[in-house]
Design a protein around this motif. Structure first.
Motif, PDB file in Angstrom:
ATOM      1  N   VAL A 166       0.821  -1.174   0.109  1.00 48.67           N
ATOM      2  CA  VAL A 166       0.077   0.158  -0.019  1.00 48.67           C
ATOM      3  C   VAL A 166       0.817   1.200   0.110  1.00 48.67           C
ATOM      4  O   VAL A 166       0.698   2.190  -0.817  1.00 48.67           O
ATOM      5  CB  VAL A 166      -1.049  -0.025   1.105  1.00 48.67           C
ATOM      6  CG1 VAL A 166      -1.784   1.216   1.370  1.00 48.67           C
ATOM      7  CG2 VAL A 166      -2.187  -0.937   1.143  1.00 48.67           C
ATOM      8  N   GLY A 167       1.951   1.282   0.822  1.00 49.54           N
ATOM      9  CA  GLY A 167       2.594   2.392   1.083  1.00 49.54           C
ATOM     10  C   GLY A 167       3.573   2.854  -0.151  1.00 49.54           C
ATOM     11  O   GLY A 167       3.744   4.190  -0.260  1.00 49.54           O
ATOM     12  N   VAL A 168       4.296   1.777  -0.642  1.00 43.86           N
ATOM     13  CA  VAL A 168       5.279   2.221  -1.640  1.00 43.86           C
ATOM     14  C   VAL A 168       4.692   2.564  -2.843  1.00 43.86           C
ATOM     15  O   VAL A 168       5.312   3.755  -3.394  1.00 43.86           O
ATOM     16  CB  VAL A 168       6.002   0.821  -1.860  1.00 43.86           C
ATOM     17  CG1 VAL A 168       6.984   1.012  -3.347  1.00 43.86           C
ATOM     18  CG2 VAL A 168       6.641   0.453  -0.668  1.00 43.86           C
ATOM     19  N   PRO A 169       3.760   2.216  -3.580  1.00 41.02           N
ATOM     20  CA  PRO A 169       3.025   2.789  -4.683  1.00 41.02           C
ATOM     21  C   PRO A 169       2.712   4.273  -4.375  1.00 41.02           C
ATOM     22  O   PRO A 169       2.651   5.320  -5.178  1.00 41.02           O
ATOM     23  CB  PRO A 169       1.961   1.862  -5.123  1.00 41.02           C
ATOM     24  CG  PRO A 169       2.416   0.587  -4.458  1.00 41.02           C
ATOM     25  CD  PRO A 169       2.900   0.902  -3.265  1.00 41.02           C
ATOM     26  N   LEU A 170       1.866   4.492  -3.250  1.00 38.57           N
ATOM     27  CA  LEU A 170       1.471   5.955  -2.964  1.00 38.57           C
ATOM     28  C   LEU A 170       2.502   6.750  -2.725  1.00 38.57           C
ATOM     29  O   LEU A 170       2.495   7.883  -3.266  1.00 38.57           O
ATOM     30  CB  LEU A 170       0.709   5.622  -1.768  1.00 38.57           C
ATOM     31  CG  LEU A 170      -0.802   4.964  -1.598  1.00 38.57           C
ATOM     32  CD1 LEU A 170      -1.511   4.869  -0.354  1.00 38.57           C
ATOM     33  CD2 LEU A 170      -1.598   5.942  -2.854  1.00 38.57           C
ATOM     34  N   GLY A 171       3.586   6.389  -2.069  1.00 39.26           N
ATOM     35  CA  GLY A 171       4.764   7.254  -1.850  1.00 39.26           C
ATOM     36  C   GLY A 171       5.470   7.524  -3.268  1.00 39.26           C
ATOM     37  O   GLY A 171       5.931   8.656  -3.478  1.00 39.26           O
ATOM     38  N   ALA A 172       5.660   6.425  -4.169  1.00 42.84           N
ATOM     39  CA  ALA A 172       6.030   6.741  -5.547  1.00 42.84           C
ATOM     40  C   ALA A 172       5.409   7.958  -6.272  1.00 42.84           C
ATOM     41  O   ALA A 172       5.853   8.519  -6.826  1.00 42.84           O
ATOM     42  CB  ALA A 172       6.447   5.571  -6.096  1.00 42.84           C
ATOM     43  N   TRP A 174       0.769   0.547   9.648  1.00 40.48           N
ATOM     44  CA  TRP A 174       2.212   0.535   9.127  1.00 40.48           C
ATOM     45  C   TRP A 174       2.338   1.339   8.139  1.00 40.48           C
ATOM     46  O   TRP A 174       3.506   1.697   7.552  1.00 40.48           O
ATOM     47  CB  TRP A 174       2.751  -0.519   9.157  1.00 40.48           C
ATOM     48  CG  TRP A 174       3.840  -0.967  10.165  1.00 40.48           C
ATOM     49  CD1 TRP A 174       5.129  -1.031   9.850  1.00 40.48           C
ATOM     50  CD2 TRP A 174       3.966  -1.144  11.498  1.00 40.48           C
ATOM     51  NE1 TRP A 174       5.902  -1.044  10.819  1.00 40.48           N
ATOM     52  CE2 TRP A 174       5.248  -1.035  11.991  1.00 40.48           C
ATOM     53  CE3 TRP A 174       2.828  -1.159  12.633  1.00 40.48           C
ATOM     54  CZ2 TRP A 174       5.639  -1.320  13.362  1.00 40.48           C
ATOM     55  CZ3 TRP A 174       3.191  -1.246  13.816  1.00 40.48           C
ATOM     56  CH2 TRP A 174       4.647  -1.453  14.218  1.00 40.48           C
ATOM     57  N   TRP A 175       1.502   1.287   7.122  1.00 40.31           N
ATOM     58  CA  TRP A 175       1.756   1.826   5.668  1.00 40.31           C
ATOM     59  C   TRP A 175       1.952   3.037   5.407  1.00 40.31           C
ATOM     60  O   TRP A 175       2.879   3.346   4.438  1.00 40.31           O
ATOM     61  CB  TRP A 175       0.407   1.388   4.756  1.00 40.31           C
ATOM     62  CG  TRP A 175      -0.775   2.290   4.930  1.00 40.31           C
ATOM     63  CD1 TRP A 175      -1.960   1.919   5.945  1.00 40.31           C
ATOM     64  CD2 TRP A 175      -0.998   3.844   4.602  1.00 40.31           C
ATOM     65  NE1 TRP A 175      -2.656   3.032   5.934  1.00 40.31           N
ATOM     66  CE2 TRP A 175      -2.297   3.889   5.108  1.00 40.31           C
ATOM     67  CE3 TRP A 175      -0.243   4.480   3.636  1.00 40.31           C
ATOM     68  CZ2 TRP A 175      -2.760   5.470   5.004  1.00 40.31           C
ATOM     69  CZ3 TRP A 175      -0.635   5.746   3.456  1.00 40.31           C
ATOM     70  CH2 TRP A 175      -1.997   6.195   3.801  1.00 40.31           C
ATOM     71  N   PRO A 176       1.866   4.268   6.278  1.00 41.00           N
ATOM     72  CA  PRO A 176       2.112   5.609   6.139  1.00 41.00           C
ATOM     73  C   PRO A 176       3.445   5.545   6.146  1.00 41.00           C
ATOM     74  O   PRO A 176       4.171   6.610   5.400  1.00 41.00           O
ATOM     75  CB  PRO A 176       1.541   6.500   7.252  1.00 41.00           C
ATOM     76  CG  PRO A 176       0.184   5.461   7.637  1.00 41.00           C
ATOM     77  CD  PRO A 176       0.724   4.019   7.325  1.00 41.00           C
ATOM     78  N   TRP A 177       4.389   4.954   7.060  1.00 42.68           N
ATOM     79  CA  TRP A 177       5.602   4.959   7.082  1.00 42.68           C
ATOM     80  C   TRP A 177       6.401   4.842   5.861  1.00 42.68           C
ATOM     81  O   TRP A 177       7.445   5.355   5.314  1.00 42.68           O
ATOM     82  CB  TRP A 177       6.502   4.191   8.382  1.00 42.68           C
ATOM     83  CG  TRP A 177       5.743   4.501   9.532  1.00 42.68           C
ATOM     84  CD1 TRP A 177       4.541   3.624  10.170  1.00 42.68           C
ATOM     85  CD2 TRP A 177       5.769   5.512  10.247  1.00 42.68           C
ATOM     86  NE1 TRP A 177       4.328   4.171  11.375  1.00 42.68           N
ATOM     87  CE2 TRP A 177       4.962   5.220  11.382  1.00 42.68           C
ATOM     88  CE3 TRP A 177       6.552   6.698  10.190  1.00 42.68           C
ATOM     89  CZ2 TRP A 177       4.779   5.991  12.585  1.00 42.68           C
ATOM     90  CZ3 TRP A 177       6.556   7.311  11.466  1.00 42.68           C
ATOM     91  CH2 TRP A 177       5.673   7.207  12.592  1.00 42.68           C
ATOM     92  N   TYR A 178       6.095   3.638   4.981  1.00 40.68           N
ATOM     93  CA  TYR A 178       6.462   3.615   3.821  1.00 40.68           C
ATOM     94  C   TYR A 178       6.332   4.705   2.690  1.00 40.68           C
ATOM     95  O   TYR A 178       7.002   4.961   2.000  1.00 40.68           O
ATOM     96  CB  TYR A 178       6.096   2.149   3.239  1.00 40.68           C
ATOM     97  CG  TYR A 178       6.841   1.106   4.019  1.00 40.68           C
ATOM     98  CD1 TYR A 178       7.932   0.400   3.788  1.00 40.68           C
ATOM     99  CD2 TYR A 178       5.943   0.633   5.154  1.00 40.68           C
ATOM    100  CE1 TYR A 178       8.370  -0.588   4.642  1.00 40.68           C
ATOM    101  CE2 TYR A 178       6.582  -0.335   6.174  1.00 40.68           C
ATOM    102  CZ  TYR A 178       7.799  -0.918   5.613  1.00 40.68           C
ATOM    103  OH  TYR A 178       8.397  -2.113   6.472  1.00 40.68           O
ATOM    104  N   THR A 179       5.087   5.112   2.979  1.00 40.35           N
ATOM    105  CA  THR A 179       4.667   6.238   1.798  1.00 40.35           C
ATOM    106  C   THR A 179       5.551   7.511   2.243  1.00 40.35           C
ATOM    107  O   THR A 179       6.077   8.051   1.080  1.00 40.35           O
ATOM    108  CB  THR A 179       3.093   6.775   2.129  1.00 40.35           C
ATOM    109  OG1 THR A 179       2.226   5.443   1.955  1.00 40.35           O
ATOM    110  CG2 THR A 179       2.904   7.730   1.363  1.00 40.35           C
TER     111      THR A 179
END
Length: 310
Positions: A124-130, A181-186
């Motif tokens: 979830v977080g990696v694509p949103l952050g990219a 947890w996903w926001p930290w990867y974003t």
């Protein structure tokens, strides 16, 4: 006046330019770097061994456990609260269950849950952050505001609220932790993507008309693998600690499943009389978190050697 070569004479501060004078400053710097490198290698090796040992226990724990049936909660009232001894190396709990067996049998589910939570958070977080870091503008604003909204709550408190809505249990605890947890990867990938979007190879791909999904996966996310891998390794231990906290509060795994956090809670009332019931599961959590932290630090130094040389 005869000029003095800097290779033969001292500098203004009384030290030689080649490091031979003034107490051997160059040599001491070299030794400090070597000591830092040796310490990093030692800690990294310890982390690898700890994590490898945990993985081995998780895979073959069923055969390593002295009393495998007690992983299903089978009680032995005649062996209640026995201190560590020859028959039960880590003692028994208030229902006569072998503490060592329950720790071993709880290793696999703990690692699987941690892996699942981190995998979902990354998905979830990696694509949103990219997308947020590369596109900027309104996409960055919307994703960043949603991310900040989730991060404005303490992770454990947010997980407790989610579990209270979903109900206690291992699956629901995993879902609640993934939501936290996903926001930290974003945030992590967004920062990396912002620094990559103006690189020459990204601009070249953009000028050639390469589709956005290809740019994000091949040029942005691919160059964020190092920081993501380091963060994920550390998070594996943190998720186990958070899941144990939920179980300790009665919001995670329920009886009779073997769970480290639940075992700590079970022995809380008799901590001074039967200290082993809570102590050894707590040590299992400590060793697991320590192992993943050491492994994460080793991966960081391996993927960015400048941190060791500095």
């Amino acid at each position: 006046m005869t000029a003095v070569s800097p290779l033969a004479g001292p500098d203004a501060d009384g030290t030689r330019a080649d490091g031979a004078g003034g107490g051997g400053g160059a040599d001491s710097g070299w030794w400090r770097r070597r000591l830092r490198q040796a310490r990093a290698d030692l800690f990294g090796t310890a982390g690898v061994l700890l994590v490898a040992g945990l993985a081995l226990v998780a895979v073959v724990g069923r055969w390593l456990s002295p009393y495998p049936e007690q992983g299903r909660g089978v009680a032995d009232v005649a062996a209640r609260n026995l201190a560590p001894g020859a028959a039960h190396w880590l003692g028994t709990d208030e229902l006569g269950r072998d503490v060592l067996s329950r720790i071993i049998l709880g290793t696999g589910p703990a690692l699987l849950l941690s892996l699942a939570v981190v995998a979902v958070a990354m998905a979830v977080g990696v694509p949103l952050g990219a997308v947020a870091g590369y596109r900027g503008g309104w996409a960055d604003a919307v994703i960043s505001r949603v991310t900040e909204l989730f991060q404005s709550f303490p992770p454990l408190l947010l997980a407790m609220v989610a579990v209270a809505l979903l109900g206690p249990g291992r699956l629901n605890a995993g879902i609640a932790l993934a939501v936290c947890w996903w926001p930290w990867y974003t945030r992590l990938v967004r920062a990396e993507a912002r620094s990559l979007r103006d690189r020459p190879f990204v601009e070249a791909a953009r000028s050639m008309g390469v589709p956005l999904p290809v740019i994000l996966t091949r040029h942005v996310i691919r160059n964020c693998v190092g920081p993501i891998l380091v963060q994920a390794t550390v998070d594996l231990g943190s998720v186990i600690l958070a899941e144990g906290s939920l179980a300790f509060l009665g919001l995670g795994v329920q009886q009779p499943a073997p769970d480290w956090g639940l075992m700590v809670e079970e022995g809380r009332a008799s901590l001074f009389d039967a200290w082993w019931i809570s102590t050894f599961p707590g040590l299992a959590i400590f060793v697991t978190v320590l192992g993943f932290n050491l492994l994460g630090d080793a991966l960081r130094d391996l993927l960015d050697p400048r941190k060791v040389r500095s």
